[in-house]
Design a protein around this motif. Structure first.
Motif: not given
Length: 783
Positions: A180-198
């Motif tokens: 937890a605590g990754m900067p500049n990354w919140t629940s609002a960063h949804k990437l809807s419509g984009k296949a993605a990996v963290l």
């Protein structure tokens, strides 16, 4: 075609399309801005300063700096490396392929651990827009697969690598870091419509993970889903639940998207690109669909039947498309790259987007001097010197070579080399082809088409207007050097003032398709205009066809959807078609002088209805079948229309069994069974595939694990046979550092269905430690 002429042709087609669709396609092929991503890739100076203190990522930072100062990667082919740019291209994965993805967020963070500041690294990579994709088949580091249990990596990277992914639904939740605590990354960063990996990594200076830098990340994906008209019961001849709807009708399009399926078929993927990918914010009930990728033509602006026919051809030939296309970029070029995998090209016909494809055809009519509007026939003796190659060295994208573009064997034609007197060879890269044989077949078609006579311009009387681009006619015009050659219509122009129909043809050599698809070893001879002596022979010997006849439908191909065992699914039969025959503009389908006869191969079919002009096919008895309808008038054959059927079987295994309770034999020799025995019904024929993925560790000391898969044909008794030679894990495990053993073997199934038994044996191949099983599975499948 020169760049200028190509531009003029596209503009002319687009203007016609605007007229035909009421302006809906006005900007469809114009360059557009990139489909935006949910976050920026900004890497702050502070972040770089802190991450720079982590020794494990020093080499990666140098790579980032190099890419930021490099030119933007070209929107062509598929890029294996991670794309890093402030304004990157948007990728869209089609078929099955590997991609490095586009970096959208990268940050080091976390408390000091063992004197290491910011030991955690979070990297968000977008692999495809226009989602959802079908699946992430596997994640890779340095092109080697990484196994996961839930979000945690197992094996070598256990406790040091975690991942979270999203397929790119229209309404997604944000990716969640393990730490937890990754900067500049919140629940609002949804990437809807984009296949993605963290990707979430941890550096530990006391361990060796990432000591040489973070490995190259990548993923093998099954890409975006497609609409298939053949599975749409509202489309003529379609059977199934697939549907297309106007994106302007939000509710209808919402429902239609749920019916689509993943596909590797070039015909379906090119149709999807032409129709465009559309998305909206599904969290907002008032949101409207907007085009996010592709051309975006309405169905009325597309000759959908051309794409259906191409899809059937590709299925029959085993042709697939796979790779990544990028926007912003040249959409016309993207469409051509997708169609290239099916040996097809886009073309405008009557203001609509259609196709020109390579497939066997039957002549619908013999065109004679009686069909000519005037004698102004323009027949080109041969194509340009540059177009007439005698060898092509195809490059295709090879999974076995880390998904790089590699050269295949030279495709050449000896008789063409003899004609030319010198080698005329070029290298041709096929951006979206990943099969060696397919690349060779497409290259062979290019060589053969380069020898055809083209263009042949023929002005005809108005009764010939029933024929159009894609139809094949026999040209019996001996006075113009065209003595009974088959030719395909490339273009049709109608002069309404004079009622003259002008066709542009390209000759079609007999045997071309068999040679290109590798079924015969002799190339057809280069066609040529006939000489005076030839014309005399033709004039006295040729049997001229009846004047002004046209028949519909012409020959057609249908893929029959079947189960694994080859049984046609419900709704595939019966198939029926009513044939229409015209003499000039007069319908003579039910004239007493018009007759229909039928010959069949491997199918049950009959003629019936008025004048026996309705063909009905009820079943097929082999993987391929055909029916030929011969149409005659007053005793003269005017056309032969063929129906070619090919079974398309479901993929995957018919029967399968899995053991997820594997164990490890820590002895240096084989002993107790580590997996199975599994009993499975296999055959008749087919292929048996066994896969093992066993994660193991060491409770003391060090050691590496080896194993082999065995089978026997009588469950419970008899001796065991090795399916393949022993394989050993090259890395091994130590205390706190697990590893994995991966095995895969296949054999042919028995000629008759039977129960066979399978087991896994393991042993310690090196070291003296005590090895223990962590998790894993053994799967046996027959298909």
């Amino acid at each position: 075609m020169s760049k200028t002429l190509r531009t003029v042709a596209v503009i002319a087609g687009a203007v016609a399309l605007v007229a035909a669709t009421g302006g809906a396609a006005l900007a469809a092929l114009a360059p557009a801005g990139m489909a935006g991503t949910a976050t920026l890739a900004g890497i702050s100076a502070a972040t770089l300063a802190t991450v720079a203190t982590v020794a494990s990522v020093a080499s990666t930072l140098a790579s980032i700096g190099a890419q930021l100062t490099a030119k933007k990667p070209p929107a062509r082919g598929t890029i294996n490396q991670v794309i890093i740019a402030a304004e990157p291209v948007s990728p869209c994965i089609i078929g099955r392929t590997y991609s490095g993805g586009v970096l959208r967020h990268d940050v080091g963070y976390g408390p000091t651990l063992k004197k290491v500041k910011n030991p955690y690294r979070g990297m968000v990579l977008v692999y495809s827009v226009a989602g959802p994709i079908e699946e992430f088949e596997g994640l890779y580091l340095d092109f080697q697969p990484v196994s996961f249990s839930g979000t945690a990596a197992t094996g070598y990277y256990a406790s040091y690598l975690y991942r979270d992914f999203r397929l790119g639904l229209a309404s997604e939740t944000a990716l969640t870091p393990f730490w937890a605590g990754m900067p500049n990354w919140t629940s609002a960063h949804k990437l809807s419509g984009k296949a993605a990996v963290l990707w979430n990594l941890k550096f530990d200076k006391d361990a060796k993970r990432y000591a040489s830098g973070v490995p190259i990340q990548g993923a093998v994906c099954r890409g975006v889903k497609c609409y298939d008209p053949r599975k749409d019961d509202t489309y003529p001849g379609g059977v199934g639940s697939h549907h297309w709807a106007d994106p302007g009708d939000t509710a209808a399009f919402d429902a239609a998207k749920l019916t689509w399926e993943w596909s590797e078929c070039p015909g379906l993927q090119s149709l999807k690109y032409a129709l465009g990918s559309w998305a909206r914010d599904e969290d907002d009930p008032d949101a409207k669909y907007e085009k996010v990728f592709g051309v975006g033509l309405p169905p009325d602006g597309i000759i959908v039947q051309d794409f259906v026919t191409l899809s059937n051809i590709c299925d029959a030939n085993g042709w697939k498309v796979g790779g990544v296309v990028y926007e912003p970029g040249d959409r016309w070029a993207n469409l051509k790259r997708i169609l290239e995998a099916g040996a097809a090209e886009p073309m405008w016909r009557g203001g609509k987007l259609g196709l020109r494809f390579n497939a066997p055809r039957l002549s619908l009519h013999t065109l004679t001097a009686d069909d000519l509007a005037d004698e102004d026939v323009d027949a080109t003796a041969q194509q340009t010197w540059a177009a007439r190659l005698n060898g092509i060295r195809p490059k295709y994208r090879s999974e076995a070579n880390k998904w790089e573009y590699v050269q295949s064997d030279l495709v050449s034609i000896a008789s063409y080399l003899t004609e030319d007197g010198e080698e005329k060879i070029e290298e041709q890269q096929y951006d979206l082809i990943q099969q060696k044989n397919q690349a060779a077949q497409i290259a062979a078609y290019k060589l053969l088409n380069g020898r055809e006579l083209a263009p042949i311009v023929v002005p005809c009387k108005p009764h010939m207007r029933h024929f159009g681009p894609g139809d094949m006619l026999t040209l019996d015009l001996p006075d113009h050097g065209l003595g009974g050659i088959d030719a395909i219509i490339l273009k049709r122009q109608i002069d309404p003032a004079r009622m003259v129909v002008t066709f542009t043809f390209m000759s079609e050599s007999e045997g071309k398709h068999d040679f290109a698809l590798g079924r015969t070893g002799t190339a057809p001879p280069t066609p040529a205009l006939t000489t005076g002596e030839d014309r005399d022979d033709i004039a006295t010997e040729i049997v001229r066809g009846a004047d002004g006849f046209s028949v519909a439908p012409s020959s057609w191909v249908r893929a029959i959807s079947c189960t694994y065992a080859g049984t046609p699914k419900t709704g595939q039969f019966p198939l029926s078609a009513a044939y229409y025959v015209y003499q000039g503009s007069e319908d003579i389908s039910e004239d007493a002088l018009t007759t229909f006869s039928l010959t069949t191969t491997n199918c049950v079919a009959a003629l019936g209805g008025a004048n026996d002009r309705v063909l009905t096919i009820d079943a097929m008895s082999a993987d391929r079948a055909s029916a030929q309808v011969t149409i005659s008038h007053d005793g003269t054959v005017v056309s032969v229309a063929s129906v070619n059927l090919t079974k398309v079987r479901d993929g995957g295994s018919v029967n399968s069994a899995t053991d997820s309770t594997l164990s490890v034999n820590s002895s240096g020799s084989y002993g107790a069974v580590s997996g199975g025995p599994l009993t499975l019904n296999v055959g008749p024929d087919g292929t048996i595939q066994v896969d093992v993925n066993l994660n193991y560790g060491a409770s003391s000391g060090t050691g590496a694990l080896a194993g082999k898969i065995q089978y026997r044909t009588t469950p419970g008794s008899g001796s065991w046979t090795d399916m393949a030679a022993e394989e050993s894990d090259p890395y091994g495990a130590t205390v706190g550092e697990p590893s994995s053993l991966t095995l895969s073997a296949s054999i042919a199934g028995p000629s008759s269905a039977a129960d066979w038994e399978f087991q896994l044996l393991t042993r310690r191949s090196s070291g003296t430690g005590t090895l223990v099983a962590l998790d894993g599975a053994m799967t046996v499948g027959w298909s």
